[in-house]
Design a protein around this motif. Sequence first.
Motif, PDB file in Angstrom:
ATOM      1  N   ILE A 184      30.764  46.934  40.078  1.00 28.17           N
ATOM      2  CA  ILE A 184      31.774  47.342  41.059  1.00 28.17           C
ATOM      3  C   ILE A 184      32.263  46.152  41.872  1.00 28.17           C
ATOM      4  O   ILE A 184      33.243  46.251  42.612  1.00 28.17           O
ATOM      5  N   VAL A 185      31.608  44.982  41.724  1.00 24.12           N
ATOM      6  CA  VAL A 185      32.028  43.744  42.382  1.00 24.12           C
ATOM      7  C   VAL A 185      32.439  42.757  41.303  1.00 24.12           C
ATOM      8  O   VAL A 185      31.686  42.516  40.356  1.00 24.12           O
ATOM      9  N   ASN A 186      33.636  42.191  41.417  1.00 22.29           N
ATOM     10  CA  ASN A 186      34.155  41.312  40.380  1.00 22.29           C
ATOM     11  C   ASN A 186      34.885  40.121  40.996  1.00 22.29           C
ATOM     12  O   ASN A 186      35.108  40.073  42.210  1.00 22.29           O
ATOM     13  N   ILE A 187      35.274  39.166  40.157  1.00 23.73           N
ATOM     14  CA  ILE A 187      35.859  37.922  40.642  1.00 23.73           C
ATOM     15  C   ILE A 187      37.378  38.049  40.715  1.00 23.73           C
ATOM     16  O   ILE A 187      38.031  38.360  39.725  1.00 23.73           O
ATOM     17  N   LEU A 201      36.140  41.287  51.505  1.00 21.08           N
ATOM     18  CA  LEU A 201      35.301  42.475  51.321  1.00 21.08           C
ATOM     19  C   LEU A 201      33.961  42.149  50.656  1.00 21.08           C
ATOM     20  O   LEU A 201      33.215  43.065  50.314  1.00 21.08           O
ATOM     21  N   GLY A 202      33.654  40.875  50.495  1.00 28.75           N
ATOM     22  CA  GLY A 202      32.472  40.487  49.740  1.00 28.75           C
ATOM     23  C   GLY A 202      31.164  40.539  50.489  1.00 28.75           C
ATOM     24  O   GLY A 202      30.260  39.723  50.252  1.00 28.75           O
ATOM     25  N   LYS A 215      31.299  45.745  54.539  1.00 31.54           N
ATOM     26  CA  LYS A 215      32.748  45.803  54.353  1.00 31.54           C
ATOM     27  C   LYS A 215      33.106  46.442  53.016  1.00 31.54           C
ATOM     28  O   LYS A 215      34.081  47.196  52.906  1.00 31.54           O
ATOM     29  N   ALA A 216      32.321  46.131  51.994  1.00 32.44           N
ATOM     30  CA  ALA A 216      32.557  46.737  50.681  1.00 32.44           C
ATOM     31  C   ALA A 216      32.336  48.240  50.732  1.00 32.44           C
ATOM     32  O   ALA A 216      33.108  49.018  50.147  1.00 32.44           O
ATOM     33  N   MET A 217      31.315  48.675  51.445  1.00 34.81           N
ATOM     34  CA  MET A 217      31.038  50.116  51.538  1.00 34.81           C
ATOM     35  C   MET A 217      32.116  50.838  52.336  1.00 34.81           C
ATOM     36  O   MET A 217      32.454  51.991  52.042  1.00 34.81           O
ATOM     37  N   CYS A 225      38.385  52.959  47.509  1.00 32.74           N
ATOM     38  CA  CYS A 225      38.303  51.921  46.481  1.00 32.74           C
ATOM     39  C   CYS A 225      37.301  52.319  45.404  1.00 32.74           C
ATOM     40  O   CYS A 225      36.271  52.949  45.686  1.00 32.74           O
ATOM     41  N   ASP A 226      37.585  51.910  44.186  1.00 28.58           N
ATOM     42  CA  ASP A 226      36.673  52.107  43.063  1.00 28.58           C
ATOM     43  C   ASP A 226      36.008  50.803  42.656  1.00 28.58           C
ATOM     44  O   ASP A 226      34.958  50.812  42.007  1.00 28.58           O
TER      45      ASP A 226
END
Length: 516
Positions: A145-148, A376-377, A381-383, A390-391
Amino acid sequence: MDFIQNLHWSVWIVIPIVGLAIRDILQKRHTIQHNFPVIGHIRYMLEKIGPELRQYIVANNREELPFNRGERAWVYASSKKENNLQGFGSDQDFNSVGYIFIKHAMLGLKLPKDHPNLQDPSAVPCAKTIGEYHNRKRPYKPYSIVNISGMSYGSLSAKAIESLNKGAIKFGCYHNTGEGSLSPYHKFGADVIVNIGTAYFGVRDDEGNFSMEKLIKMTQDNSFIRALELKLSQGAKPGKGGVLPASKITQEIADIRHIPMGKDVISPAYHSAFSTIPEMVEFIEKMAHNTGLPVGIKSAVGKVEMWEELAQYMVKTGKGPDFITIDGGEGGTGAAPHAFADHVSLPFTFAFSKIYKIFQRYGLADKVVFIGSGKLGFPEKAMMAFAMGCDLINVGREAMMSIGCIQAQVCHTNRCPTGIATSSKWLQGGIDPALKSERLYNYIKTLNKEMLEIAHACGYEHPSQMTMKDVDMAMGDNNKTQSLATTFGYDKTTVPFKGVSDLLKSPYLGGNKATK
């Protein structure tokens, strides 16, 4: 004798100082140096090293921007597998406007003994499948769910891109090329999303027009390309094109981007392949049909009338982007004029909420994959981004910090001291892709893991289950807080979800993790 020797050395010291003083008095370009010969240079020296002095000596842990020392320290520690915890409580101001409070459940979620996250606490694929709604030939479910985020070769150095790509394949996340197109340094095996900007680098003809034939060949020759992203604008410089000076164009960059040597290359502020919403959608459909890949759009957000038109057209035709990447105005991997970087486009929370509500109103929120980017990293913040709808999230500068970026803020000068944002072979010499790829891997793994831990604390199996009522935001009025649902005026559409085990069995799962 000693007196003569001392006099000799004094002359050699005094003469240059006198010469510098005369030069300062005679020049008219710098008033300070003219009015205060010699010592006036100290002012310019202090100005030059001022950012470093503030960063390491003057500023406190929560004071700096764009990323404060506490945030950078968390990324550095996570990437090096060091202790990223903090002791003696929080040093944050809980009453500051916009402060995030995540509301945990009283008991939390207890995972069953056979749950995959007990074996791999960082395995968390996207709950949705990109391209499934529009029946693309090659749908794609990102393993992470986390990408560059999109950062081009040319903007970043060859060794930096190589480090990111090799780290991506270790974890299974995807690597967005940025608008500089696919380079040899993106080809180590990680899933890749090719970003296509207004200059159509890598997929353009000799006149700079889009070439479908080159796009088809690129995707056929590189099976690791999993999706295409049409860039309309980005948070750093929304609505503005760019210039790649002839002095920075090497033969390798010219070959990759399909541009001439010896000439400045202009990236226009608009696309030449389309100029209306229907034309853009047809362009997306042609790319998807000819490549078989899902196609999305990336944009910062300002006026929303054309977003409304896009949603209406998608409902009317059943066509449109498979994913939408919303880039907050606080994004900044691209160099930009001051006014564009600071004042043009909305920050992420306002931008995303406006667009999500439009697509929700037309019944499209569960059919499009939403990707968020713009600082958002970090787990909290991501949550928050997942609670808003967001997906997936993309990380840019945080990924750069994980491989050694020190926030020197000289990316636009070609003098990056860490070798990450420069074409200098000497400065790149300090980057060891084997080591740096491991640090990117550790950072992405840690971020996924901590996001899952927060989800479990809230009583959920997956971050996609977070709702707008699970996060409060400080209002700054007499210590008042209110939920994201109240603040932004909507409740997130429920994301269909059976379980992490089910996601890991998907035939469309990326990162070379799909069940064969």
